[in-house]
Design a protein around this motif. Sequence first.
Motif, PDB file in Angstrom:
ATOM      1  N   LEU A   1      15.392 -10.072   4.144  1.00 30.55           N
ATOM      2  CA  LEU A   1      16.070 -10.887   5.165  1.00 30.55           C
ATOM      3  C   LEU A   1      16.985 -10.029   6.030  1.00 30.55           C
ATOM      4  O   LEU A   1      17.020 -10.189   7.256  1.00 30.55           O
ATOM      5  N   ALA A   2      17.711  -9.115   5.401  1.00 31.80           N
ATOM      6  CA  ALA A   2      18.627  -8.249   6.153  1.00 31.80           C
ATOM      7  C   ALA A   2      17.857  -7.359   7.127  1.00 31.80           C
ATOM      8  O   ALA A   2      18.308  -7.137   8.261  1.00 31.80           O
ATOM      9  N   ALA A   3      16.712  -6.856   6.712  1.00 38.67           N
ATOM     10  CA  ALA A   3      15.904  -5.994   7.589  1.00 38.67           C
ATOM     11  C   ALA A   3      15.401  -6.768   8.801  1.00 38.67           C
ATOM     12  O   ALA A   3      15.500  -6.295   9.944  1.00 38.67           O
ATOM     13  N   PHE A   4      14.892  -7.970   8.581  1.00 43.22           N
ATOM     14  CA  PHE A   4      14.389  -8.767   9.702  1.00 43.22           C
ATOM     15  C   PHE A   4      15.530  -9.233  10.598  1.00 43.22           C
ATOM     16  O   PHE A   4      15.354  -9.333  11.817  1.00 43.22           O
ATOM     17  N   ALA A   5      16.708  -9.485  10.018  1.00 45.37           N
ATOM     18  CA  ALA A   5      17.878  -9.839  10.835  1.00 45.37           C
ATOM     19  C   ALA A   5      18.298  -8.654  11.699  1.00 45.37           C
ATOM     20  O   ALA A   5      18.650  -8.826  12.872  1.00 45.37           O
ATOM     21  N   ALA A   6      18.252  -7.447  11.155  1.00 45.96           N
ATOM     22  CA  ALA A   6      18.575  -6.250  11.933  1.00 45.96           C
ATOM     23  C   ALA A   6      17.595  -6.092  13.097  1.00 45.96           C
ATOM     24  O   ALA A   6      17.991  -5.736  14.206  1.00 45.96           O
TER      25      ALA A   6
ATOM     26  N   LEU B   1       0.802  -1.223   0.000  1.00 44.86           N
ATOM     27  CA  LEU B   1       0.000   0.000   0.000  1.00 44.86           C
ATOM     28  C   LEU B   1       0.835   1.274   0.000  1.00 44.86           C
ATOM     29  O   LEU B   1       0.466   2.263  -0.631  1.00 44.86           O
ATOM     30  N   HIS B   2       1.941   1.266   0.728  1.00 53.58           N
ATOM     31  CA  HIS B   2       2.680   2.507   0.956  1.00 53.58           C
ATOM     32  C   HIS B   2       4.096   2.528   0.393  1.00 53.58           C
ATOM     33  O   HIS B   2       4.739   3.581   0.445  1.00 53.58           O
ATOM     34  N   GLY B   3       4.575   1.396  -0.118  1.00 55.30           N
ATOM     35  CA  GLY B   3       5.900   1.385  -0.719  1.00 55.30           C
ATOM     36  C   GLY B   3       5.901   2.232  -1.984  1.00 55.30           C
ATOM     37  O   GLY B   3       4.921   2.255  -2.721  1.00 55.30           O
ATOM     38  N   ARG B   4       6.996   2.934  -2.214  1.00 57.27           N
ATOM     39  CA  ARG B   4       7.065   3.830  -3.364  1.00 57.27           C
ATOM     40  C   ARG B   4       7.897   3.286  -4.513  1.00 57.27           C
ATOM     41  O   ARG B   4       8.241   4.033  -5.423  1.00 57.27           O
ATOM     42  N   ARG B   5       8.218   2.037  -4.452  1.00 51.84           N
ATOM     43  CA  ARG B   5       8.913   1.406  -5.577  1.00 51.84           C
ATOM     44  C   ARG B   5       8.446  -0.030  -5.694  1.00 51.84           C
ATOM     45  O   ARG B   5       7.871  -0.585  -4.764  1.00 51.84           O
ATOM     46  N   LYS B   6       8.682  -0.610  -6.849  1.00 51.03           N
ATOM     47  CA  LYS B   6       8.308  -2.005  -7.050  1.00 51.03           C
ATOM     48  C   LYS B   6       9.334  -2.893  -6.359  1.00 51.03           C
ATOM     49  O   LYS B   6      10.533  -2.661  -6.446  1.00 51.03           O
ATOM     50  N   ILE B   7       8.819  -3.883  -5.688  1.00 49.43           N
ATOM     51  CA  ILE B   7       9.654  -4.861  -5.007  1.00 49.43           C
ATOM     52  C   ILE B   7       9.677  -6.112  -5.876  1.00 49.43           C
ATOM     53  O   ILE B   7       8.631  -6.599  -6.294  1.00 49.43           O
ATOM     54  N   THR B   8      10.854  -6.623  -6.134  1.00 55.66           N
ATOM     55  CA  THR B   8      10.976  -7.810  -6.968  1.00 55.66           C
ATOM     56  C   THR B   8      11.011  -9.054  -6.076  1.00 55.66           C
ATOM     57  O   THR B   8      11.899  -9.193  -5.238  1.00 55.66           O
ATOM     58  N   LEU B   9      10.016  -9.899  -6.259  1.00 56.02           N
ATOM     59  CA  LEU B   9       9.918 -11.166  -5.539  1.00 56.02           C
ATOM     60  C   LEU B   9       9.852 -12.293  -6.552  1.00 56.02           C
ATOM     61  O   LEU B   9       9.209 -12.157  -7.587  1.00 56.02           O
ATOM     62  N   HIS B  10      10.486 -13.389  -6.222  1.00 55.63           N
ATOM     63  CA  HIS B  10      10.315 -14.593  -7.031  1.00 55.63           C
ATOM     64  C   HIS B  10       9.019 -15.259  -6.591  1.00 55.63           C
ATOM     65  O   HIS B  10       8.553 -15.062  -5.468  1.00 55.63           O
TER      66      HIS B  10
ATOM     67  N   ARG C   1      17.362  -9.566  -5.140  1.00 59.29           N
ATOM     68  CA  ARG C   1      18.078  -8.618  -4.298  1.00 59.29           C
ATOM     69  C   ARG C   1      17.135  -8.046  -3.238  1.00 59.29           C
ATOM     70  O   ARG C   1      17.522  -7.857  -2.089  1.00 59.29           O
ATOM     71  N   ASP C   2      15.874  -7.797  -3.608  1.00 59.64           N
ATOM     72  CA  ASP C   2      14.912  -7.279  -2.639  1.00 59.64           C
ATOM     73  C   ASP C   2      14.606  -8.309  -1.555  1.00 59.64           C
ATOM     74  O   ASP C   2      14.427  -7.952  -0.392  1.00 59.64           O
TER      75      ASP C   2
END
Length: 166
Positions: A90-95, A66-75, A84-85
């Motif tokens: 994963l990096a965000a949740f690890a942080a 809803l609020h993201g301002r770019r397309k996120i690439t998911l498999h 890469r997204d």
Amino acid sequence: MSDRAAPASLGDLLQGEHTLIWAFRSIAFGAGGCPLLRRQFEDICGPAAGTEAFNALSVFVRELGLHGRRKITLHVPGSFRLSRDEQLILAAFAAAQDEDYARLEAHLAWLIASEPSGVFGAAACLVAQAMAMNDLRLRAPQVTSAPLRPALNFDNDVVIPFPATA
């Protein structure tokens, strides 16, 4: 930040990391109501914490759409490759699990392409801590930023952009 290389496939992930990406993809592609997803979270985090973690992840994905301002690439769910997204997710949740809130905010800002609202950090922390309480470690990979306009690669793979709907 870790010196560990970013994982390239699901085979490089630990159980919690794999479950997180599988559920994230499934929710983003509209299969979030699948009882198997909820059951997986309940199995790895316990009934109460698993339900809460799954609900928080669902909120995170919904808010990103809803609020993201770019397309996120998911498999697509079931693909062995990681975008890469997805590595950044994963990096965000690890942080969040490491309670490194500055790094979490930085990853979220890049992922959302704007100042992240508190709901993203709260949801990420809830999911990450539920996993940590059940010995499911989320490792912090070294993630480099992608070009602002990455070319989608369709060679031997299916890559679907997860568009913002707002």
